[in-house]
Design a protein around this motif. Structure first.
Motif, PDB file in Angstrom:
ATOM      1  N   GLU A 699      34.493  27.488  93.223  1.00  0.00           N
ATOM      2  CA  GLU A 699      34.905  26.086  93.085  1.00  0.00           C
ATOM      3  C   GLU A 699      33.773  25.104  93.390  1.00  0.00           C
ATOM      4  O   GLU A 699      33.588  24.114  92.687  1.00  0.00           O
ATOM      5  N   LYS A 700      33.019  25.364  94.462  1.00  0.00           N
ATOM      6  CA  LYS A 700      31.954  24.445  94.860  1.00  0.00           C
ATOM      7  C   LYS A 700      30.680  24.761  94.091  1.00  0.00           C
ATOM      8  O   LYS A 700      30.202  25.899  94.105  1.00  0.00           O
ATOM      9  N   VAL A 701      30.137  23.745  93.420  1.00  0.00           N
ATOM     10  CA  VAL A 701      28.896  23.905  92.669  1.00  0.00           C
ATOM     11  C   VAL A 701      27.870  22.926  93.226  1.00  0.00           C
ATOM     12  O   VAL A 701      28.113  21.710  93.265  1.00  0.00           O
ATOM     13  N   VAL A 702      26.744  23.446  93.665  1.00  0.00           N
ATOM     14  CA  VAL A 702      25.719  22.656  94.351  1.00  0.00           C
ATOM     15  C   VAL A 702      24.512  22.500  93.440  1.00  0.00           C
ATOM     16  O   VAL A 702      23.986  23.481  92.912  1.00  0.00           O
ATOM     17  N   LEU A 703      24.058  21.255  93.242  1.00  0.00           N
ATOM     18  CA  LEU A 703      22.946  20.943  92.334  1.00  0.00           C
ATOM     19  C   LEU A 703      21.719  20.545  93.141  1.00  0.00           C
ATOM     20  O   LEU A 703      21.751  19.562  93.894  1.00  0.00           O
ATOM     21  N   SER A 704      20.630  21.282  92.982  1.00  0.00           N
ATOM     22  CA  SER A 704      19.416  20.960  93.729  1.00  0.00           C
ATOM     23  C   SER A 704      18.188  21.337  92.911  1.00  0.00           C
ATOM     24  O   SER A 704      18.275  22.073  91.927  1.00  0.00           O
ATOM     25  N   GLY A 705      17.043  20.830  93.332  1.00  0.00           N
ATOM     26  CA  GLY A 705      15.793  21.050  92.615  1.00  0.00           C
ATOM     27  C   GLY A 705      15.346  19.783  91.909  1.00  0.00           C
ATOM     28  O   GLY A 705      16.144  18.884  91.624  1.00  0.00           O
ATOM     29  N   GLY A 706      14.064  19.715  91.612  1.00  0.00           N
ATOM     30  CA  GLY A 706      13.476  18.502  91.053  1.00  0.00           C
ATOM     31  C   GLY A 706      14.095  18.024  89.764  1.00  0.00           C
ATOM     32  O   GLY A 706      14.064  16.822  89.464  1.00  0.00           O
ATOM     33  N   CYS A 707      14.681  18.929  88.950  1.00  0.00           N
ATOM     34  CA  CYS A 707      15.301  18.499  87.691  1.00  0.00           C
ATOM     35  C   CYS A 707      16.462  17.547  87.934  1.00  0.00           C
ATOM     36  O   CYS A 707      16.796  16.738  87.053  1.00  0.00           O
ATOM     37  N   PHE A 708      17.081  17.616  89.111  1.00  0.00           N
ATOM     38  CA  PHE A 708      18.233  16.757  89.376  1.00  0.00           C
ATOM     39  C   PHE A 708      17.831  15.400  89.953  1.00  0.00           C
ATOM     40  O   PHE A 708      18.684  14.632  90.391  1.00  0.00           O
ATOM     41  N   GLN A 709      16.530  15.086  89.897  1.00  0.00           N
ATOM     42  CA  GLN A 709      16.104  13.702  90.054  1.00  0.00           C
ATOM     43  C   GLN A 709      16.449  12.910  88.792  1.00  0.00           C
ATOM     44  O   GLN A 709      16.521  11.691  88.825  1.00  0.00           O
ATOM     45  N   ASN A 710      16.650  13.650  87.692  1.00  0.00           N
ATOM     46  CA  ASN A 710      17.022  13.080  86.402  1.00  0.00           C
ATOM     47  C   ASN A 710      18.455  12.551  86.513  1.00  0.00           C
ATOM     48  O   ASN A 710      19.411  13.320  86.619  1.00  0.00           O
ATOM     49  N   ARG A 711      18.585  11.245  86.503  1.00  0.00           N
ATOM     50  CA  ARG A 711      19.906  10.628  86.698  1.00  0.00           C
ATOM     51  C   ARG A 711      20.878  11.027  85.588  1.00  0.00           C
ATOM     52  O   ARG A 711      22.045  11.335  85.871  1.00  0.00           O
ATOM     53  N   LEU A 712      20.414  11.023  84.343  1.00  0.00           N
ATOM     54  CA  LEU A 712      21.297  11.356  83.230  1.00  0.00           C
ATOM     55  C   LEU A 712      21.795  12.790  83.346  1.00  0.00           C
ATOM     56  O   LEU A 712      22.995  13.061  83.182  1.00  0.00           O
ATOM     57  N   LEU A 713      20.896  13.725  83.612  1.00  0.00           N
ATOM     58  CA  LEU A 713      21.290  15.125  83.741  1.00  0.00           C
ATOM     59  C   LEU A 713      22.304  15.300  84.870  1.00  0.00           C
ATOM     60  O   LEU A 713      23.322  15.987  84.706  1.00  0.00           O
ATOM     61  N   THR A 714      22.045  14.691  86.016  1.00  0.00           N
ATOM     62  CA  THR A 714      22.943  14.830  87.168  1.00  0.00           C
ATOM     63  C   THR A 714      24.318  14.262  86.846  1.00  0.00           C
ATOM     64  O   THR A 714      25.353  14.892  87.128  1.00  0.00           O
ATOM     65  N   GLU A 715      24.352  13.073  86.252  1.00  0.00           N
ATOM     66  CA  GLU A 715      25.639  12.440  85.979  1.00  0.00           C
ATOM     67  C   GLU A 715      26.424  13.208  84.921  1.00  0.00           C
ATOM     68  O   GLU A 715      27.641  13.422  85.074  1.00  0.00           O
ATOM     69  N   LEU A 716      25.769  13.648  83.858  1.00  0.00           N
ATOM     70  CA  LEU A 716      26.458  14.427  82.830  1.00  0.00           C
ATOM     71  C   LEU A 716      27.013  15.726  83.415  1.00  0.00           C
ATOM     72  O   LEU A 716      28.141  16.138  83.103  1.00  0.00           O
ATOM     73  N   THR A 717      26.219  16.361  84.271  1.00  0.00           N
ATOM     74  CA  THR A 717      26.631  17.636  84.856  1.00  0.00           C
ATOM     75  C   THR A 717      27.806  17.460  85.807  1.00  0.00           C
ATOM     76  O   THR A 717      28.784  18.220  85.753  1.00  0.00           O
ATOM     77  N   VAL A 718      27.730  16.468  86.673  1.00  0.00           N
ATOM     78  CA  VAL A 718      28.811  16.230  87.640  1.00  0.00           C
ATOM     79  C   VAL A 718      30.117  15.932  86.906  1.00  0.00           C
ATOM     80  O   VAL A 718      31.183  16.482  87.243  1.00  0.00           O
ATOM     81  N   LEU A 719      30.061  15.077  85.904  1.00  0.00           N
ATOM     82  CA  LEU A 719      31.279  14.725  85.165  1.00  0.00           C
ATOM     83  C   LEU A 719      31.835  15.936  84.411  1.00  0.00           C
ATOM     84  O   LEU A 719      33.058  16.140  84.360  1.00  0.00           O
ATOM     85  N   LYS A 720      30.960  16.748  83.827  1.00  0.00           N
ATOM     86  CA  LYS A 720      31.399  17.951  83.115  1.00  0.00           C
ATOM     87  C   LYS A 720      32.067  18.926  84.077  1.00  0.00           C
ATOM     88  O   LYS A 720      33.120  19.506  83.764  1.00  0.00           O
ATOM     89  N   LEU A 721      31.478  19.119  85.250  1.00  0.00           N
ATOM     90  CA  LEU A 721      32.046  20.037  86.239  1.00  0.00           C
ATOM     91  C   LEU A 721      33.390  19.532  86.758  1.00  0.00           C
ATOM     92  O   LEU A 721      34.337  20.304  86.926  1.00  0.00           O
TER      93      LEU A 721
END
Length: 788
Positions: A699-721
């Motif tokens: 259930e818990k998905v944790v996003l880390s690493g330099g790629c998640f400085q990318n605001r668009l990627l982080t927001e798209l991923t969080v909303l999809k999850l």
């Protein structure tokens, strides 16, 4: 006993006033462990005191814990603030430097006030803290202000419990405190005090580069509207395209240039006063349209790193300049900022034209912090002034452990009790100067907290400067895999426990299987991990050189999918970049694997797409290709994505991007707009994470690493999850990039040293192979010959 960041925030004066208002007697005292309070009075009053202590504490105070104990009545007659104690265990947390409060700003602007235009005005609510503290408890003799004797007026404020400056350790005024001096490039005095400030402002307006000694070190200031001056700064500083931060004179000026929502405005005006990444107004970043910010400040970048004046010196200087200025670190790229006047004259020679200095020593370098708002909350990208060294909670107490972080975006962390004290940003450990700064920060934390580490945690990579330091320290070593540390860091930042699916995406990290990791899906349960899946690997022809050349990454990906056909695709942008001779050498590397390491890096996959789409073939600064892809994607809102496959193989699952590559090449052949290609790529990455999460069933998905400085990627991923029913977590107070690695290392090391990690092995153990699930472990070895 009150634990936390309670020294230097007016906590004792607050306690004094609260006790007096409730008719209580007793005393309050600073000691190295925090603040000790003894109150005596009626039970209802003492109960109310405890309740209001936490509820009404000073805004800047951080309370980690309050330990009440009931004692026999002593018969106190009044309430006193006692002199600080020096003995005992040091666990009182040091407060960060805080931006000028509204009351002090008003005094500076008031001609009738004795601190009118005084650039070192402060009180218990604001001013320097971490940058001037030499040891705890936080009292004036333990700061760099110890050499300034307070005048009678300042001493009266300092001794008056009803005054805002009661026990304000840096308290000073024009009669007894530090003052400004303007030096020319040879170090000769040009002017002093207010005249020095006025001339410095004139120098900026005339297009010259001025080195200004701020709170945590020197900054280089230049008129942001002057293209030639900004370009000259770039050439001298050896920073050719990486964006510069800008200081605006007011919030109104920021809003003329950028879109600012209420959360971003709150950050700009907060006591932390970081650099905030903002979207520039569309009409403002067109070439030649906005005269206040020239194109050279942030070439090709629709965002701008913006801050407001955060010290009295900056307030006064920006009032005189009256327009935005570039305000960048006082250093040559890859080196720490200068903090000493003599050092600045030597290291900034040939960069700065003139120097605005002062005589208050800086104890340690502290850069400006960088923050952006993601999904309505702040994400710290560089943790320094205003944030460091506030602690992050650990699950439990244990041995004092030092974690030395990674190689880039260096930061260290020290475990003190059940708290992790994470240092300020140090920078990339590429030079002798940065290595010395790294060692000073380690010595600082150990001295400040009176703690000798029992063990050192470091990365698995043998060639990191931080790893070499750990191996030379003569202490037991806990080696922590890079991406495991990323996930543990984010878990600690969000105060969550396993099991989680950790998505660790970055440029590179040393994998236990001997390959370059960077596109990892790890199942993490407490401190164990397993590699559940990873991006399909491909080769990087030229190794480190490919990291700086997306065209090489693209050639490696094409060879992985097309084989020999890759070298015939002269219609593709990366192939156009190589002549026949170069292509022949690269082809040989890929066929033999010579100097062509395998990587699963998500960061390199960004480079592949950027190169194929014709966005960027060579980098002028880290992450440039990925940034430009993100910027392009903002111009498209297509919901479509590229196909990918999750393959179950004998070992970790493989997220195969080959179908995406074929479809992307078809898009390129059809001359699909770059914005559409980039948006589809981002959509694909978010979908891919959701796809793996479904397979993992955690259930818990944790996003880390330099790629998640990318605001668009982080927001798209969080909303999809979230749409798929998962609970996503991403970084807040600790950077997702390698600046957060040390915290994750501490978490793993704590488990290893208390013996709860079942996979503790010798550092020389054989790494797992590619065709087996890589089981996670932290490696604990003793450099003196023992294995634990």
């Amino acid at each position: 006993m009150v634990h936390g960041a309670v020294q230097g925030v007016g906590f004792r004066p607050f306690v004094f006033r609260l006790a007096k208002s409730l008719g209580l007697t007793g005393w309050v005292i600073n000691n190295p462990g925090g603040v000790v309070i003894e109150v005596e009075g009626l039970i209802d009053a003492t109960t109310e005191f405890l309740l209001r202590l936490e509820r009404e504490k000073p805004e800047a105070a951080y309370l980690h814990g309050v330990e009440p104990t009931h004692l026999e009545q002593r018969g106190y007659e009044e309430f006193l603030i006692l002199p600080s104690e020096d003995g005992g265990q040091r666990s009182a947390f040091v407060l960060p430097d805080l931006a000028t409060c509204p009351e002090c700003a008003a005094e500076i602007a008031d001609p009738a006030n004795r601190r009118y235009r005084y650039p070192f005005t402060n009180c218990t609510n604001c001013g320097p803290r971490y940058s001037i503290i030499e040891s705890v408890p936080y009292d004036r003799p333990n700061t760099t202000m110890s050499g300034f004797v307070m005048c009678d007026a300042c001493k009266a404020e300092y001794d008056n419990p009803a005054d805002r400056r009661f026990h304000a350790q840096p308290n000073a005024c024009p009669d007894c405190g530090p003052h400004l001096t303007l030096l020319d490039e040879r170090g000769e005095t040009v002017a002093e005090r207010d005249r020095a400030l006025a001339l410095a402002a004139s120098e900026v307006l005339s297009g010259r580069i001025v080195a200004v000694k701020g709170i945590g070190g020197f900054q280089l200031l230049v008129d942001a509207s002057n293209e030639a001056a900004v370009q000259r700064l770039r050439e001298r500083k050896r920073r050719m395209e990486k964006p510069f931060a800008v200081m605006h004179p007011s919030l109104a000026a920021v809003k003329r240039d950028c879109i600012v929502d209420e959360r971003e405005e709150r950050l700009l005006r907060s006591p932390q006063a970081p650099i905030v990444l903002l979207h520039r107004k569309r009409e403002q970043h067109k070439p030649g349209v906005n005269p206040t910010i020239c194109d050279a400040v942030a070439p090709g970048n629709p965002d701008l790193g913006v801050m407001l004046p955060y010290s009295p010196l900056h307030l006064l200087l920006m009032e005189r300049i009256g327009r935005p200025v570039v305000a960048t670190s006082g250093n040559i790229s890859d080196e720490p900022i200068c903090i000493d006047n003599k050092e600045a004259l030597e290291r900034l020679k040939g960069i700065a034209d003139t120097y605005l200095v002062h005589d208050r020593p800086i104890a340690r370098h502290v850069d400006d912090s960088v923050v952006r708002v993601v999904l309505g909350r702040e994400m710290v990208l560089r943790r320094a002034r205003g944030y460091a060294p506030l602690p992050i909670g650990l699950a439990d107490s244990g041995l004092p452990i030092l974690a030395v972080g990674a190689h880039q975006k260096g930061a260290v962390a020290l475990a003190v009790g059940n708290q992790a004290v994470v240092s300020q940003h140090i920078g990339d450990l590429e030079t002798l100067a940065s290595e010395l700064a790294f060692q000073r920060v380690i010595d600082d934390l150990s001295t400040m907290y009176g703690t000798s580490p029992a063990a050192i945690a470091c990365d698995l990579h043998p060639d990191y400067t931080s790893t070499r330091y750990a191996h030379s320290a003569g202490l037991p070593i806990v080696q922590v895999q890079h991406h495991h540390a990323h996930i543990l860091s984010c878990m600690a930042d969000n105060q969550i426990t396993g099991p989680v699916l950790g998505v660790a995406w970055d440029g590179s990290g040393f994998g236990p299987d001997g390959t370059v990791w960077g596109g990892e899906f790890l199942t993490v349960c407490e401190t164990d991990y397993a590699r559940f899946a990873s991006l399909r690997a491909f080769r990087l022809p030229g190794g480190e050189k490919a990291v700086r050349e997306p065209r090489r990454c693209a050639l490696g990906a094409l060879y992985e999918v097309l084989g020999e056909e890759a070298f015939t695709r002269k219609d593709l942008a990366p192939l156009m970049e190589f002549n026949d001779s170069n292509l022949k050498v690269l082809a040989s590397m890929l066929r033999t694997g010579l100097n062509s390491p395998l990587t699963s890096s998500a960061g390199r996959l960004f480079d592949v797409v950027a190169s194929l789409a014709g966005v960027r073939q060579t980098l002028r600064h880290e992450g440039q290709a990925a940034m430009e892809l993100e910027f392009a994607a903002r111009h498209s809102h297509t919901p479509s994505r590229y196909p990918v496959m999750l393959e179950a193989v004998n070992g970790p699952n493989v997220l195969d991007w080959e179908p995406m590559l074929h479809t992307l090449l078809a898009d390129i052949g059809r001359q699909t707009p770059i914005a559409t290609i980039s948006r589809r790529f981002h959509n694909t990455l978010a979908y891919s994470i959701s796809l793996v999460a479904e397979a993992a069933g955690i259930e818990k998905v944790v996003l880390s690493g330099g790629c998640f400085q990318n605001r668009l990627l982080t927001e798209l991923t969080v909303l999809k999850l979230r749409d798929a029913g998962f609970k996503p977590f991403w970084h807040q107070r600790v950077p997702p990039n390698d600046g957060g690695i040390a915290l994750g290392q501490l978490v793993a090391a704590r488990a290893a040293t208390r013996g709860s990690a079942p996979n503790i092995q010798d550092a020389q153990s054989t790494p797992a192979t590619n065709d087996a699930v890589v089981e996670g472990h932290s490696v604990l070895s003793d450099e003196r010959g023992r294995n634990n």
